[in-house]
Design a protein around this motif. Structure first.
Motif, PDB file in Angstrom:
ATOM      1  N   TYR A  29       8.232 -20.487   3.738  1.00 37.21           N
ATOM      2  CA  TYR A  29       7.389 -20.731   2.391  1.00 37.21           C
ATOM      3  C   TYR A  29       8.536 -20.239   1.464  1.00 37.21           C
ATOM      4  CZ  TYR A  29       3.342 -21.747   4.938  1.00 37.21           C
ATOM      5  OH  TYR A  29       2.347 -22.496   5.527  1.00 37.21           O
ATOM      6  N   LYS A  30       9.766 -19.737   1.669  1.00 35.03           N
ATOM      7  CA  LYS A  30      10.802 -19.313   1.011  1.00 35.03           C
ATOM      8  C   LYS A  30      10.134 -18.295  -0.157  1.00 35.03           C
ATOM      9  CE  LYS A  30      13.640 -23.500   1.591  1.00 35.03           C
ATOM     10  NZ  LYS A  30      13.042 -23.629   2.727  1.00 35.03           N
ATOM     11  N   VAL A  31       9.223 -17.159   0.318  1.00 37.62           N
ATOM     12  CA  VAL A  31       8.822 -16.192  -0.491  1.00 37.62           C
ATOM     13  C   VAL A  31       9.312 -14.757  -0.051  1.00 37.62           C
ATOM     14  CG1 VAL A  31       6.992 -17.490  -1.349  1.00 37.62           C
ATOM     15  CG2 VAL A  31       6.910 -16.295   0.507  1.00 37.62           C
ATOM     16  N   PRO A  32       9.479 -13.891  -0.733  1.00 38.58           N
ATOM     17  CA  PRO A  32       9.824 -12.490  -0.679  1.00 38.58           C
ATOM     18  C   PRO A  32       8.278 -11.716  -0.296  1.00 38.58           C
ATOM     19  CG  PRO A  32       9.412 -12.556  -3.018  1.00 38.58           C
ATOM     20  CD  PRO A  32       9.616 -14.023  -2.300  1.00 38.58           C
ATOM     21  N   GLY A  33       8.473 -10.728   0.619  1.00 36.05           N
ATOM     22  CA  GLY A  33       7.356  -9.834   1.148  1.00 36.05           C
ATOM     23  C   GLY A  33       7.004  -9.141   0.061  1.00 36.05           C
ATOM     24  N   ALA A  34       5.667  -8.336  -0.057  1.00 35.28           N
ATOM     25  CA  ALA A  34       5.169  -7.514  -1.110  1.00 35.28           C
ATOM     26  C   ALA A  34       6.138  -6.196  -0.916  1.00 35.28           C
ATOM     27  CB  ALA A  34       3.890  -7.326  -0.940  1.00 35.28           C
ATOM     28  N   ASP A  35       7.102  -6.180  -0.245  1.00 31.54           N
ATOM     29  CA  ASP A  35       7.950  -4.966  -0.027  1.00 31.54           C
ATOM     30  C   ASP A  35       9.222  -5.104  -0.997  1.00 31.54           C
ATOM     31  OD1 ASP A  35       8.742  -6.656   1.911  1.00 31.54           O
ATOM     32  OD2 ASP A  35       9.025  -4.947   3.319  1.00 31.54           O
ATOM     33  N   ASP A  36       9.250  -6.490  -1.423  1.00 30.18           N
ATOM     34  CA  ASP A  36      10.421  -6.712  -2.121  1.00 30.18           C
ATOM     35  C   ASP A  36      10.758  -5.729  -3.182  1.00 30.18           C
ATOM     36  OD1 ASP A  36      12.581  -9.077  -3.150  1.00 30.18           O
ATOM     37  OD2 ASP A  36      11.163  -8.288  -4.861  1.00 30.18           O
ATOM     38  N   GLU A  37      12.046  -5.439  -3.421  1.00 33.46           N
ATOM     39  CA  GLU A  37      12.500  -4.549  -4.572  1.00 33.46           C
ATOM     40  C   GLU A  37      11.766  -4.618  -5.961  1.00 33.46           C
ATOM     41  OE1 GLU A  37      16.620  -3.817  -4.766  1.00 33.46           O
ATOM     42  OE2 GLU A  37      16.338  -2.354  -6.066  1.00 33.46           O
ATOM     43  N   ALA A  38      11.936  -5.891  -6.374  1.00 33.01           N
ATOM     44  CA  ALA A  38      11.084  -6.138  -7.746  1.00 33.01           C
ATOM     45  C   ALA A  38       9.883  -6.015  -7.568  1.00 33.01           C
ATOM     46  CB  ALA A  38      11.735  -7.585  -8.382  1.00 33.01           C
ATOM     47  N   ILE A  39       9.302  -6.613  -6.565  1.00 34.81           N
ATOM     48  CA  ILE A  39       7.672  -6.684  -6.633  1.00 34.81           C
ATOM     49  C   ILE A  39       7.299  -5.291  -6.252  1.00 34.81           C
ATOM     50  CG2 ILE A  39       5.521  -7.395  -5.247  1.00 34.81           C
ATOM     51  CD1 ILE A  39       7.360 -10.070  -4.716  1.00 34.81           C
ATOM     52  N   PHE A  40       7.867  -4.533  -5.351  1.00 41.01           N
ATOM     53  CA  PHE A  40       7.483  -3.081  -5.284  1.00 41.01           C
ATOM     54  C   PHE A  40       7.465  -2.113  -6.563  1.00 41.01           C
ATOM     55  CE2 PHE A  40       7.594   1.290  -3.687  1.00 41.01           C
ATOM     56  CZ  PHE A  40       6.244   1.364  -2.923  1.00 41.01           C
ATOM     57  N   ALA A  41       8.522  -2.485  -7.160  1.00 42.25           N
ATOM     58  CA  ALA A  41       8.826  -1.639  -8.488  1.00 42.25           C
ATOM     59  C   ALA A  41       7.535  -1.960  -9.488  1.00 42.25           C
ATOM     60  CB  ALA A  41      10.049  -2.125  -9.203  1.00 42.25           C
ATOM     61  N   ASP A  42       7.261  -3.226  -9.419  1.00 39.85           N
ATOM     62  CA  ASP A  42       6.008  -3.624 -10.287  1.00 39.85           C
ATOM     63  C   ASP A  42       4.831  -2.933  -9.618  1.00 39.85           C
ATOM     64  OD1 ASP A  42       4.558  -5.107 -12.438  1.00 39.85           O
ATOM     65  OD2 ASP A  42       4.289  -6.821 -11.331  1.00 39.85           O
ATOM     66  N   ILE A  43       4.792  -2.740  -8.525  1.00 38.55           N
ATOM     67  CA  ILE A  43       3.351  -2.318  -7.902  1.00 38.55           C
ATOM     68  C   ILE A  43       3.430  -0.528  -8.294  1.00 38.55           C
ATOM     69  CG2 ILE A  43       2.437  -1.327  -5.808  1.00 38.55           C
ATOM     70  CD1 ILE A  43       3.416  -3.899  -4.408  1.00 38.55           C
ATOM     71  N   LEU A  44       4.584  -0.163  -8.321  1.00 40.96           N
ATOM     72  CA  LEU A  44       4.504   1.268  -8.648  1.00 40.96           C
ATOM     73  C   LEU A  44       4.351   1.500 -10.129  1.00 40.96           C
ATOM     74  CD1 LEU A  44       7.672   2.741  -7.028  1.00 40.96           C
ATOM     75  CD2 LEU A  44       5.213   3.212  -6.476  1.00 40.96           C
ATOM     76  N   LYS A  45       4.662   0.471 -11.005  1.00 39.73           N
ATOM     77  CA  LYS A  45       4.310   0.427 -12.382  1.00 39.73           C
ATOM     78  C   LYS A  45       3.036   0.295 -12.814  1.00 39.73           C
ATOM     79  CE  LYS A  45       7.171  -2.308 -14.030  1.00 39.73           C
ATOM     80  NZ  LYS A  45       8.004  -3.225 -14.960  1.00 39.73           N
ATOM     81  N   SER A  46       2.041  -0.304 -11.770  1.00 34.99           N
ATOM     82  CA  SER A  46       0.933  -0.882 -12.177  1.00 34.99           C
ATOM     83  C   SER A  46      -0.378  -0.275 -11.334  1.00 34.99           C
ATOM     84  CB  SER A  46       0.918  -2.418 -11.721  1.00 34.99           C
ATOM     85  OG  SER A  46       2.069  -3.273 -12.267  1.00 34.99           O
ATOM     86  N   LEU A  47       0.022   0.949 -10.974  1.00 39.32           N
ATOM     87  CA  LEU A  47      -1.118   1.638 -10.227  1.00 39.32           C
ATOM     88  C   LEU A  47      -2.265   1.988 -11.270  1.00 39.32           C
ATOM     89  CD1 LEU A  47       0.969   3.849  -7.700  1.00 39.32           C
ATOM     90  CD2 LEU A  47      -0.466   1.622  -7.191  1.00 39.32           C
ATOM     91  N   ASP A  48      -1.679   2.539 -12.529  1.00 38.42           N
ATOM     92  CA  ASP A  48      -2.606   2.930 -13.540  1.00 38.42           C
ATOM     93  C   ASP A  48      -3.894   3.645 -12.983  1.00 38.42           C
ATOM     94  OD1 ASP A  48      -3.115   2.592 -16.191  1.00 38.42           O
ATOM     95  OD2 ASP A  48      -4.276   0.676 -15.994  1.00 38.42           O
ATOM     96  N   ARG A  49      -5.054   2.893 -13.515  1.00 35.62           N
ATOM     97  CA  ARG A  49      -6.234   3.526 -13.102  1.00 35.62           C
ATOM     98  C   ARG A  49      -6.812   3.450 -11.865  1.00 35.62           C
ATOM     99  NH1 ARG A  49      -9.517   0.570 -17.584  1.00 35.62           N
ATOM    100  NH2 ARG A  49      -7.709   0.492 -18.529  1.00 35.62           N
ATOM    101  N   ASP A  50      -5.783   3.141 -10.976  1.00 38.77           N
ATOM    102  CA  ASP A  50      -6.006   2.987  -9.356  1.00 38.77           C
ATOM    103  C   ASP A  50      -5.336   3.912  -8.649  1.00 38.77           C
ATOM    104  OD1 ASP A  50      -7.922   0.712  -9.357  1.00 38.77           O
ATOM    105  OD2 ASP A  50      -6.332  -0.503  -9.672  1.00 38.77           O
ATOM    106  N   THR A  51      -4.344   4.936  -9.274  1.00 37.39           N
ATOM    107  CA  THR A  51      -3.717   5.795  -8.780  1.00 37.39           C
ATOM    108  C   THR A  51      -4.414   6.789  -7.867  1.00 37.39           C
ATOM    109  OG1 THR A  51      -2.220   5.566 -10.504  1.00 37.39           O
ATOM    110  CG2 THR A  51      -2.088   7.453  -9.285  1.00 37.39           C
ATOM    111  N   ALA A  52      -5.452   7.144  -8.166  1.00 32.67           N
ATOM    112  CA  ALA A  52      -6.039   8.247  -7.361  1.00 32.67           C
ATOM    113  C   ALA A  52      -6.862   7.407  -6.151  1.00 32.67           C
ATOM    114  CB  ALA A  52      -7.458   8.929  -8.077  1.00 32.67           C
ATOM    115  N   ASP A  53      -7.458   6.383  -6.148  1.00 32.85           N
ATOM    116  CA  ASP A  53      -7.740   5.749  -4.981  1.00 32.85           C
ATOM    117  C   ASP A  53      -6.648   5.136  -4.050  1.00 32.85           C
ATOM    118  OD1 ASP A  53     -10.466   5.646  -5.392  1.00 32.85           O
ATOM    119  OD2 ASP A  53     -10.416   3.520  -6.352  1.00 32.85           O
ATOM    120  N   VAL A  54      -5.409   5.003  -4.546  1.00 26.70           N
ATOM    121  CA  VAL A  54      -4.260   4.405  -3.722  1.00 26.70           C
ATOM    122  C   VAL A  54      -3.816   5.785  -3.065  1.00 26.70           C
ATOM    123  CG1 VAL A  54      -1.923   3.859  -3.878  1.00 26.70           C
ATOM    124  CG2 VAL A  54      -3.584   2.666  -5.126  1.00 26.70           C
TER     125      VAL A  54
END
Lengths: 148, 534
Positions: free
Chosen positions: A28-53
């Motif tokens: 499907y020509k797609v990166p994984g969720a561990d892709d550098e840019a996507i993972f950087a977005d994940i880290l920035k987006s934890l927000d109110r879910d940080t404790a649960d994560v």
């Protein structure tokens, strides 16, 4: 002191898990969720879910007997499968953040035939459709109950 | 101290805005206190790429998740349905789907027709001109001629059927069941300064285009032009009374936490089915030790939710997904009572357009339908844009044990007790919901859908908040009279969903607003003949 919401060890485990959840695909020509840019977005987006994560990652590390990221690929899949069964609400929060970031990545959206843009101001086109479908309903007698 | 006003309205949402607009032509000095802010169109999620993410953050429907400074916490206890709302100018019209059915004539006569609950002290015919006026003010689209309703004429043409609507239409025609384009408070043409809908997607968290009617862009501009003052970030703690038991005004906190007293000749409460009983129960005095206007003991009781059941499946053909307003059709096939079904009263099926890509991924992962690993991509592409879903809106009958109380521990940022919800689903509602799910599956089967899923009741489904300060002619069995005035306090009125006697089985906003206009009209008539406070 790190300004990131997770420790380095937690971040490594989260990235490894994201790659198990949604791996890259040549088909499907797609990166994984561990892709550098996507993972950087994940880290920035934890927000109110940080404790649960963090709770979820602690559970994952316990199942792994240490760092999940250090496991061999086959063992990662086994541990992830157990984690998926046992993770509960904290895993739900972790899963949500990964998906939120993955499916707004330009490359992923394009692979799905979507335009990587905000809905406003361009909007979308929705066809009017075949209004003659309503003809049988128009022929029905009134259905509402009279009260007097 | 603030200058005394003639009319103090508490809450600027669906009903507060309508009553403010209607009373403005009296030229009385009218002030509305709103605990939230104005929401700028540029703040709405569809302005950005993160629009779906914000459904889980600052535009979450559940105030406990959203947790804005202007929200109050809610203890939902063990309720299977959690309260959802929005606090700001426009209230929950900021954050609703704009699905806009009216109650039916039978909804006002459930005791007479079906022997349950109580009749309302008003009827459909009385409210009909106010429905029409409200449709004009909010800007409603739809199609005249629905056999499920008395004839009425929405001012704009209906939302497009789209691919999803046609799939539903074919399925329901195959079954011979009713369906019809919804009345929607969404502009399908340019209307009264508002632009037409451009199908931004999910309308619930506010419309950046301004096509969805929220009262901040419909009633409020007209009311403010007519001289009404709207004061934001004014969080009301309690309504005060004098030695004669008449309301004297309200105590509120401003954005800095400073306490103020606002005196008024009359007070109108418009905080809806949770906020209104919370405020009234917290307004305790020597005259009203159990909360203002609560001699009946019914303030907070008879909470009704409309428990929702979501049922969905996946078809092979591509549908509309998140393109377009999420609700554009309804079926009222099972609305009126048929005792052969095993329950009294009935329900609406609201037919959904689809979901966004992220919501689809989250929901399908949670349901165990979307796997992790190599197969994720293949399965996801089969699901995305192929979901056909509907929800059953069940009529919830009034039961006194379903109620709102003041939480003894949980408080908001001003120290005001939070509401606590005590709620269980009644047996009639449960049977009705089971019936609705079974019929939904029939529709999905007729559409060729597979992978059927659902959620019943929807946990975050407490959109419709009714019954907690019911209206009636008997002061022992109701809180307000037949035109919204409290039996116990002759200058205190309630105009929101809390005055509903029964819930019907449709989204309530249209009827809430028609009732507010009717009460405002009644106030003006009594003002005219000098009997307002008698």
């Amino acid at each position: 002191m790190s300004t990131l919401p997770l420790t380095d060890a937690e971040a490594r485990d989260l990235r490894a898990l994201a790659g198990v959840m949604i791996p890259a695909s040549d088909t499907y020509k797609v990166p994984g969720a561990d892709d550098e840019a996507i993972f950087a977005d994940i880290l920035k987006s934890l927000d109110r879910d940080t404790a649960d994560v963090r709770t979820a990652l602690a559970h994952l590390a316990k199942l792994a007997g240490g760092a999940f990221a250090d496991l061999a690929p086959d063992r990662r899949r086994d541990v992830a499968a157990t984690f998926k069964q046992e993770g509960g609400a904290p895993l739900g929060a972790l899963n949500r953040v990964v998906l939120l970031c993955y499916y707004r990545d330009d490359r992923v959206m394009r692979s799905l035939g979507q335009e990587p843009r905000s809905p406003f101001p361009k909007g979308h086109v929705v066809e009017q459709g075949d209004w003659s479908l309503l003809d049988p309903v128009k022929k029905r007698a009134p259905m509402w109950r009279r009260t007097s | 101290m603030n200058d005394k006003v003639d009319v103090l309205i508490i809450g600027s949402g669906a009903s507060g805005a309508a009553v403010a607009y209607s009373l403005a032509d009296t030229k009385m000095r009218i002030l509305c206190l709103e605990q939230g802010d104005w929401v700028k169109p540029t703040d709405y999620p569809t302005n950005g790429r993160d629009w779906e993410a914000r459904l889980f953050a600052d535009f979450a429907i559940n105030p406990n998740r959203r947790a804005r400074e202007t929200d109050y916490p809610i203890n939902n206890g063990t309720s299977p349905v959690q309260v959802v709302n929005f606090n700001g100018v426009g209230g929950s019209t900021i954050m609703y789907t704009a699905h806009y059915p009216r109650l039916h004539p039978s909804d006002f006569r459930v005791r007479t027709l079906d022997g349950v609950a109580d009749d309302w002290p008003v009827d459909y015919e009385t409210l009909e001109p106010f429905f029409a006026e409200n449709d004009r003010m909010m800007g409603v689209s739809g199609l005249a001629g629905d056999p499920a309703y008395p004839l009425h004429h929405p001012p704009m043409p209906p939302l497009p059927l789209g691919k999803s609507g046609q799939a539903f239409g074919r399925a329901l025609n195959k079954l011979g069941w009713h369906w019809w384009p919804s009345d929607s408070a969404i502009a399908t043409t340019e209307y009264d300064g508002r632009a037409a809908c451009i199908n931004l997607g999910h309308c619930t968290p506010g419309c950046a285009q301004g096509a969805k009617a929220s009262t901040d862009i419909t009633y409020w501009p007209a009311a403010i032009r007519a001289g009404v003052e709207l004061r934001t970030r004014a969080c009301v703690r309690e309504i005060t009374v004098d030695a004669d038991g008449l309301a004297t005004g309200a105590i509120y906190y401003d954005a800095d936490g400073k306490e103020h007293f606002q005196p008024a000749e009359m007070v109108i409460v418009a905080c809806n089915g949770i906020g209104t009983p919370r405020l009234m129960l917290n307004s305790q005095s020597g005259k009203f030790p159990n909360g203002i206007a609560n001699s009946s003991g019914l303030v907070g009781k008879n909470l009704m939710f409309h428990p929702f059941a979501l049922t969905y499946g996946y078809v092979d053909e591509p549908l509309d997904g998140n393109k377009g307003p999420p609700l554009n059709l309804w079926s009222q096939e099972f609305y009126e009572t048929d005792l052969a079904r095993g329950f009294v009263r009935g329900y609406t099926l609201q037919l959904h357009r689809g979901t966004g890509s992220i919501v689809e991924a989250i929901a399908s992962t949670a349901a165990g339908r979307l796997p992790w690993g190599e197969d994720h991509h293949k399965v996801y592409r089969r699901l995305l844009g192929h979901r056909l879903g509907m929800s059953t809106i069940t009529e919830d009958l009034p039961e006194e044990h379903n109620r709102v109380t003041l939480d003894p521990v949980l408080k908001d940022s001003h120290g005001i007790p939070a509401p606590r919800i005590h709620y269980t689903m009644g047996e009639n509602t449960r049977k009705m919901m089971d019936h609705g799910i079974a019929r939904s599956k029939d529709i999905l089967a007729a559409a060729g859908a597979t992978d059927i899923g659902g959620e019943a009741p929807i946990l975050n489904g407490g959109w419709h908040l009714m019954g907690t300060a019911r209206m009636g002619t008997d002061p022992a069995r109701s809180v307000v009279n037949e035109w919204g005035r409290c039996h116990d306090v002759k200058n205190l009125f309630i105009v929101d969903g809390s005055i509903w006697v029964t819930s019907g089985g449709v989204n309530p906003t249209s009827t809430i607003q028609a009732l507010a206009l009717y009460i405002a009209d009644s106030i003006k008539k009594h003002l005219g003949d000098g009997t307002l406070f008698e």
